[in-house]
Each structure stands twice: as structure tokens, then as C-alpha cells.
Write a protein that holds these residues in place. Structure first.
Motif, PDB file in Angstrom:
ATOM      1  N   ASN A 146     -18.862 -33.217 -39.691  1.00 19.72           N
ATOM      2  CA  ASN A 146     -18.533 -33.204 -38.259  1.00 19.72           C
ATOM      3  C   ASN A 146     -19.770 -32.903 -37.423  1.00 19.72           C
ATOM      4  O   ASN A 146     -20.014 -33.553 -36.400  1.00 19.72           O
ATOM      5  CB  ASN A 146     -17.430 -32.190 -37.951  1.00 19.72           C
ATOM      6  CG  ASN A 146     -16.080 -32.658 -38.432  1.00 19.72           C
ATOM      7  OD1 ASN A 146     -15.834 -33.850 -38.581  1.00 19.72           O
ATOM      8  ND2 ASN A 146     -15.192 -31.716 -38.686  1.00 19.72           N
ATOM      9  N   LEU A 147     -20.537 -31.908 -37.841  1.00 20.07           N
ATOM     10  CA  LEU A 147     -21.762 -31.564 -37.118  1.00 20.07           C
ATOM     11  C   LEU A 147     -22.767 -32.706 -37.180  1.00 20.07           C
ATOM     12  O   LEU A 147     -23.403 -33.044 -36.178  1.00 20.07           O
ATOM     13  CB  LEU A 147     -22.388 -30.303 -37.713  1.00 20.07           C
ATOM     14  CG  LEU A 147     -21.617 -29.018 -37.529  1.00 20.07           C
ATOM     15  CD1 LEU A 147     -22.211 -27.916 -38.388  1.00 20.07           C
ATOM     16  CD2 LEU A 147     -21.611 -28.615 -36.072  1.00 20.07           C
ATOM     17  N   LEU A 148     -22.900 -33.297 -38.340  1.00 16.50           N
ATOM     18  CA  LEU A 148     -23.840 -34.390 -38.538  1.00 16.50           C
ATOM     19  C   LEU A 148     -23.510 -35.569 -37.620  1.00 16.50           C
ATOM     20  O   LEU A 148     -24.394 -36.152 -37.000  1.00 16.50           O
ATOM     21  CB  LEU A 148     -23.818 -34.825 -40.002  1.00 16.50           C
ATOM     22  CG  LEU A 148     -24.848 -35.845 -40.432  1.00 16.50           C
ATOM     23  CD1 LEU A 148     -26.249 -35.253 -40.288  1.00 16.50           C
ATOM     24  CD2 LEU A 148     -24.604 -36.254 -41.867  1.00 16.50           C
ATOM     25  N   ASN A 149     -22.241 -35.889 -37.497  1.00 16.18           N
ATOM     26  CA  ASN A 149     -21.827 -37.011 -36.652  1.00 16.18           C
ATOM     27  C   ASN A 149     -22.099 -36.763 -35.173  1.00 16.18           C
ATOM     28  O   ASN A 149     -22.200 -37.708 -34.398  1.00 16.18           O
ATOM     29  CB  ASN A 149     -20.356 -37.333 -36.872  1.00 16.18           C
ATOM     30  CG  ASN A 149     -20.136 -38.047 -38.183  1.00 16.18           C
ATOM     31  OD1 ASN A 149     -20.979 -38.819 -38.629  1.00 16.18           O
ATOM     32  ND2 ASN A 149     -19.016 -37.785 -38.821  1.00 16.18           N
ATOM     33  N   LYS A 150     -22.248 -35.507 -34.782  1.00 20.10           N
ATOM     34  CA  LYS A 150     -22.514 -35.189 -33.376  1.00 20.10           C
ATOM     35  C   LYS A 150     -23.989 -35.303 -33.016  1.00 20.10           C
ATOM     36  O   LYS A 150     -24.313 -35.449 -31.847  1.00 20.10           O
ATOM     37  CB  LYS A 150     -22.002 -33.784 -33.062  1.00 20.10           C
ATOM     38  CG  LYS A 150     -20.493 -33.706 -33.097  1.00 20.10           C
ATOM     39  CD  LYS A 150     -19.990 -32.314 -32.869  1.00 20.10           C
ATOM     40  CE  LYS A 150     -18.481 -32.282 -32.989  1.00 20.10           C
ATOM     41  NZ  LYS A 150     -17.951 -30.925 -32.878  1.00 20.10           N
ATOM     42  N   VAL A 151     -24.874 -35.223 -34.013  1.00 20.28           N
ATOM     43  CA  VAL A 151     -26.304 -35.249 -33.701  1.00 20.28           C
ATOM     44  C   VAL A 151     -27.050 -36.468 -34.246  1.00 20.28           C
ATOM     45  O   VAL A 151     -28.130 -36.769 -33.777  1.00 20.28           O
ATOM     46  CB  VAL A 151     -27.021 -33.960 -34.181  1.00 20.28           C
ATOM     47  CG1 VAL A 151     -26.541 -32.759 -33.414  1.00 20.28           C
ATOM     48  CG2 VAL A 151     -26.859 -33.759 -35.662  1.00 20.28           C
ATOM     49  N   LYS A 152     -26.475 -37.159 -35.208  1.00 21.20           N
ATOM     50  CA  LYS A 152     -27.171 -38.322 -35.767  1.00 21.20           C
ATOM     51  C   LYS A 152     -26.961 -39.536 -34.868  1.00 21.20           C
ATOM     52  O   LYS A 152     -26.087 -39.545 -34.013  1.00 21.20           O
ATOM     53  CB  LYS A 152     -26.689 -38.622 -37.186  1.00 21.20           C
ATOM     54  CG  LYS A 152     -25.308 -39.257 -37.263  1.00 21.20           C
ATOM     55  CD  LYS A 152     -24.980 -39.649 -38.682  1.00 21.20           C
ATOM     56  CE  LYS A 152     -23.672 -40.384 -38.786  1.00 21.20           C
ATOM     57  NZ  LYS A 152     -23.678 -41.716 -38.210  1.00 21.20           N
ATOM     58  N   ARG A 153     -27.772 -40.543 -35.074  1.00 25.01           N
ATOM     59  CA  ARG A 153     -27.598 -41.811 -34.371  1.00 25.01           C
ATOM     60  C   ARG A 153     -26.279 -42.420 -34.841  1.00 25.01           C
ATOM     61  O   ARG A 153     -25.959 -42.413 -36.030  1.00 25.01           O
ATOM     62  CB  ARG A 153     -28.787 -42.721 -34.700  1.00 25.01           C
ATOM     63  CG  ARG A 153     -28.922 -43.919 -33.824  1.00 25.01           C
ATOM     64  CD  ARG A 153     -30.184 -44.720 -34.135  1.00 25.01           C
ATOM     65  NE  ARG A 153     -30.124 -45.294 -35.485  1.00 25.01           N
ATOM     66  CZ  ARG A 153     -30.845 -44.867 -36.514  1.00 25.01           C
ATOM     67  NH1 ARG A 153     -31.683 -43.860 -36.375  1.00 25.01           N
ATOM     68  NH2 ARG A 153     -30.742 -45.431 -37.691  1.00 25.01           N
ATOM     69  N   ALA A 154     -25.497 -42.971 -33.955  1.00 30.55           N
ATOM     70  CA  ALA A 154     -24.172 -43.493 -34.297  1.00 30.55           C
ATOM     71  C   ALA A 154     -24.242 -44.607 -35.339  1.00 30.55           C
ATOM     72  O   ALA A 154     -23.345 -44.735 -36.174  1.00 30.55           O
ATOM     73  CB  ALA A 154     -23.460 -43.985 -33.040  1.00 30.55           C
ATOM     74  N   SER A 155     -25.309 -45.384 -35.323  1.00 28.90           N
ATOM     75  CA  SER A 155     -25.418 -46.495 -36.272  1.00 28.90           C
ATOM     76  C   SER A 155     -25.981 -46.064 -37.629  1.00 28.90           C
ATOM     77  O   SER A 155     -25.943 -46.849 -38.577  1.00 28.90           O
ATOM     78  CB  SER A 155     -26.296 -47.592 -35.681  1.00 28.90           C
ATOM     79  OG  SER A 155     -27.606 -47.104 -35.464  1.00 28.90           O
ATOM     80  N   ALA A 156     -26.481 -44.856 -37.742  1.00 21.55           N
ATOM     81  CA  ALA A 156     -27.070 -44.381 -39.001  1.00 21.55           C
ATOM     82  C   ALA A 156     -25.970 -44.079 -40.017  1.00 21.55           C
ATOM     83  O   ALA A 156     -24.920 -43.548 -39.678  1.00 21.55           O
ATOM     84  CB  ALA A 156     -27.911 -43.142 -38.753  1.00 21.55           C
ATOM     85  N   LYS A 157     -26.218 -44.435 -41.255  1.00 24.96           N
ATOM     86  CA  LYS A 157     -25.252 -44.241 -42.341  1.00 24.96           C
ATOM     87  C   LYS A 157     -25.795 -43.237 -43.351  1.00 24.96           C
ATOM     88  O   LYS A 157     -26.919 -43.346 -43.802  1.00 24.96           O
ATOM     89  CB  LYS A 157     -24.976 -45.563 -43.063  1.00 24.96           C
ATOM     90  CG  LYS A 157     -24.502 -46.674 -42.164  1.00 24.96           C
ATOM     91  CD  LYS A 157     -23.079 -46.476 -41.741  1.00 24.96           C
ATOM     92  CE  LYS A 157     -22.598 -47.687 -40.971  1.00 24.96           C
ATOM     93  NZ  LYS A 157     -22.071 -47.385 -39.682  1.00 24.96           N
ATOM     94  N   LEU A 158     -24.959 -42.287 -43.696  1.00 31.05           N
ATOM     95  CA  LEU A 158     -25.316 -41.261 -44.677  1.00 31.05           C
ATOM     96  C   LEU A 158     -25.086 -41.806 -46.079  1.00 31.05           C
ATOM     97  O   LEU A 158     -23.979 -42.214 -46.417  1.00 31.05           O
ATOM     98  CB  LEU A 158     -24.470 -40.003 -44.445  1.00 31.05           C
ATOM     99  CG  LEU A 158     -24.653 -38.856 -45.424  1.00 31.05           C
ATOM    100  CD1 LEU A 158     -26.072 -38.299 -45.319  1.00 31.05           C
ATOM    101  CD2 LEU A 158     -23.635 -37.760 -45.152  1.00 31.05           C
ATOM    102  N   ASP A 159     -26.135 -41.806 -46.894  1.00 26.28           N
ATOM    103  CA  ASP A 159     -26.024 -42.257 -48.287  1.00 26.28           C
ATOM    104  C   ASP A 159     -25.627 -41.131 -49.227  1.00 26.28           C
ATOM    105  O   ASP A 159     -25.037 -41.382 -50.266  1.00 26.28           O
ATOM    106  CB  ASP A 159     -27.347 -42.864 -48.771  1.00 26.28           C
ATOM    107  CG  ASP A 159     -27.508 -44.308 -48.340  1.00 26.28           C
ATOM    108  OD1 ASP A 159     -26.510 -44.935 -47.942  1.00 26.28           O
ATOM    109  OD2 ASP A 159     -28.644 -44.811 -48.402  1.00 26.28           O
TER     110      ASP A 159
END
Length: 191
Positions: A146-159
């Protein structure tokens, strides 16, 4: 002469006598009397930034709400809350960058870093997160995502999220070598 404060300013009294009779100057002085007290009051609130380490938890929560810190968690520790408030303007300036993600990871979970796709030959726009915090397990994973989704670029994908643990352990190595051979002698008399 009475004491003059910014909140009760009479700007006309600060001017030389010859300027006090000019109508335009009187108007500007009256306008200053209206504007400066509000500015002085706003400036007094700026001292909050000088005292973040002294604010209570409730004051930090209120300040985070006022600043609209999207990644702020009211359930976090007091030290984490202080770090988030202190760095909020920097994170907002760099929202969606590797730096912003690493800053929030470090505030909540201790040491951690981001490895971008070109650093590990991944697909463009993907990244990995590395942390040394073993508590980043299933219970805290949802909170982390949840925290990661608030600060990362919306188009970036977590591997993936990788927990790296280090420690010291005594290691002993040894070797033994034994050479054996068999020799045979015969003793005999020649006749």
C-alpha cells in the motif's frame, strides 16, 4: 513610546514625519497594517518545522493530515512519523522516483534500496525492492505494498521483494594430509 509588535503594527509611525501627510503613503501604511499581522501569524507557525522532534504524536498526526502526506501511517512509531513529516516535501518533489521509494522504505522498514530493471536486466519499467528487515513478511506485506503504491510511479511494476540478511558466523576449515608408502626389503646371503 509604547512597544510595537508585528501583530499590532502601526506602520505610519515607522515613517518619517514629512511622509505621514501624503495620502498615498497613508493608504499604503493602512494596507501594511492589515497585511503584516497575518504574515506575522503565518510566520509563527513556521517554527513548527524547527520543533518537529518535540511535537507529540497527536500533533504529528495533525500536521501530516494538513500536509496531505499520502504515505503517512498513524500506526507507525513516533520516530517514523517524525522522519515522514520531515522528508514529506522532498518526497513530494520526487514522487514516483527511485529516491522517493527508497526514502519511504527506509523510514518504515529500515535499510532498503530499489534496483531498477536495467540494473538486473529486467523488463523496462520494472523494479525490485531489497530490504534487510526480516519483519517484512506476510503480515506487513500488505502495508508495504500500500505504501509502495502511493510513492512509486503508477506505471512501474514490482518484480519482487528480496529480504537480505547478513550476520557473522565463525567458520573453520581444516585439512589433514597423510602420506603412506610401503617399502619391502629382502635380506639374503649370496653363496
Amino acid at each position: 513610546m509604547s512597544e510595537m509588535k508585528l501583530t499590532t503594527l502601526e506602520f505610519i509611525r515607522l515613517l518619517p514625519q514629512f511622509m505621514r501627510e501624503d495620502g498615498a503613503v497613508k493608504g499604503l501604511a493602512a494596507a501594511m497594517d492589515e497585511i503584516v499581522p497575518d504574515l506575522a501569524q503565518s510566520a509563527a507557525t513556521l517554527s513548527t518545522w524547527d520543533h518537529i522532534d518535540e511535537l507529540t504524536e497527536a500533533e504529528l498526526d495533525a500536521l501530516a493530515w494538513e500536509l496531505n502526506i499520502l504515505w503517512y501511517d498513524t500506526g507507525a512509531s513516533l520516530d517514523t512519523k517524525r522522519a515522514l513529516v520531515k522528508d514529506s516535501d522532498l518526497v513530494y518533489k520526487r514522487l514516483g522516483t527511485k529516491w522517493a521509494v527508497e526514502n519511504v522504505i527506509n523510514s518504515y522498514f529500515g535499510d532498503g534500496y530499489v534496483e531498477e530493471w536495467f540494473e538486473y536486466e529486467g523488463q523496462p519499467g520494472h523494479f525490485r525492492v531489497y530490504s534487510t528487515n526480516p519483519s517484512l513478511n506476510n503480515e506487513r506485506l500488505t502495508e508495504f505494498l500500500n505504501l509502495l503504491n502511493k510513492v512509486k510511479r503508477a506505471s512501474a511494476k514490482l518484480d519482487g521483494i528480496f529480504i537480505t540478511l547478513t550476520g557473522q558466523m565463525p567458520l573453520y576449515a581444516g585439512i589433514a594430509f597423510r602420506e603412506t608408502s610401503k617399502e619391502q626389503y629382502s635380506i639374503g646371503a649370496k653363496l
